[in-house]
Scaffold this motif. Sequence first.
Motif: not given
Length: 396
Positions: A148-152
């Motif tokens: 998971x690299x979607x902090x948004x």
Amino acid sequence: MVKKTLKDIDVKGKTVLVRVDYNVPMQDGKITDENRIIQSLETLNYLMSQDAKIVLFAHLGKIKEEADKAKNDLAPVAKCLGEILNKEILFSTETRGKELEMAVKNLKPQEILMVQNTRYEDLDGKKESKNDPELGKYWASLGDVFVNDAFGTAHRAHASNVGIASNLDSAVGFLVEKELKYIGGAVDQPQRPFVAILGGAKVSDKIKVIENLLPKADHVIIGGGMAYTFLKAQGKEVGKSLLEEDRIQLAKELLEKAGDKLVLPVDIRVADDFSNDANTQVVSVDEIPVDWEGLDCGPASLEKFAAILKDAKTVVWNGPMGVFEMPTFAKGTNGVCEILAGLDDATTIVGGGDSAAAVAQLGYEDKFTHISTGGGASLAYLEGSPLPGIEAIADK
């Protein structure tokens, strides 16, 4: 939250599912700001160096009806990513089914496949946004590990983050790792003095942030539209300024609890109309005319803020100081930005959203320690609220 990071899992030669935040602004089919794509490159380059087969999941906009699909097609984003990487990005027009399954199966090491907008699934009972367990399990079946690299989207529990992570070995990517390090570090273990700057329209939007940060920060500076509710709570005339009548008592209680720790503007740029071309004047907070409205803080306020910030070692800024979209009322926001850009010995963190937009407009991105890619997620983190997209990731 001590979560597995990308280097804690074995990705060599594996099919790696990656949730990225490519919810980028588009105009006439063209991307107007590539920052979110660029922020994902460190993770993608690392995975390619490990000969991983990469499958990207992302959303774009909201899909409420069939007509929304055309304007929120991820194909232009895949094209843009390919141009940035100077590499062909494979694209699946489907979010499930044989075409997608074969495309994943045929992937070679270092190849990247982008899956069509995950929110296309929302046309069938909001399966993505409501974290349908069957959908999360299906997507997880396509790969070996999940990153998971979607902090948004970390403050949302969706099938493409929580759903996949619940069914696979998982880790956070380099971007999310950085967000957790800077925002989490600032809030939980700040170097002092620690100053929080909170702007924006409404007290109600930032209540939890104020309450969470007051015990932790040395000062909390309040600006933007929500300042007028606090000024009203002090018994001042605020004219036609934005005011939340139902939050005045809460503002009084916060002022009493905070004492000198909570810092308000001392002068205001007021206008006789909500317009960039309105007549304006700068007045003391004790002299706001009845028929005028406050749309920005004044120069004396900036001097006061600067005096507090000059010795700061950690600063978190979330929310503009005025109606910065209108140049006439952007002086407060731009002024805060310039003050923070000049702090050489401080860790300066911008919590996404309008504050990040202001930093970008002024070209000061390189002057800040960290600019968050997730407005809503960074706000939730500052509130101390749980981030489901992160909590679902495996612990170290």
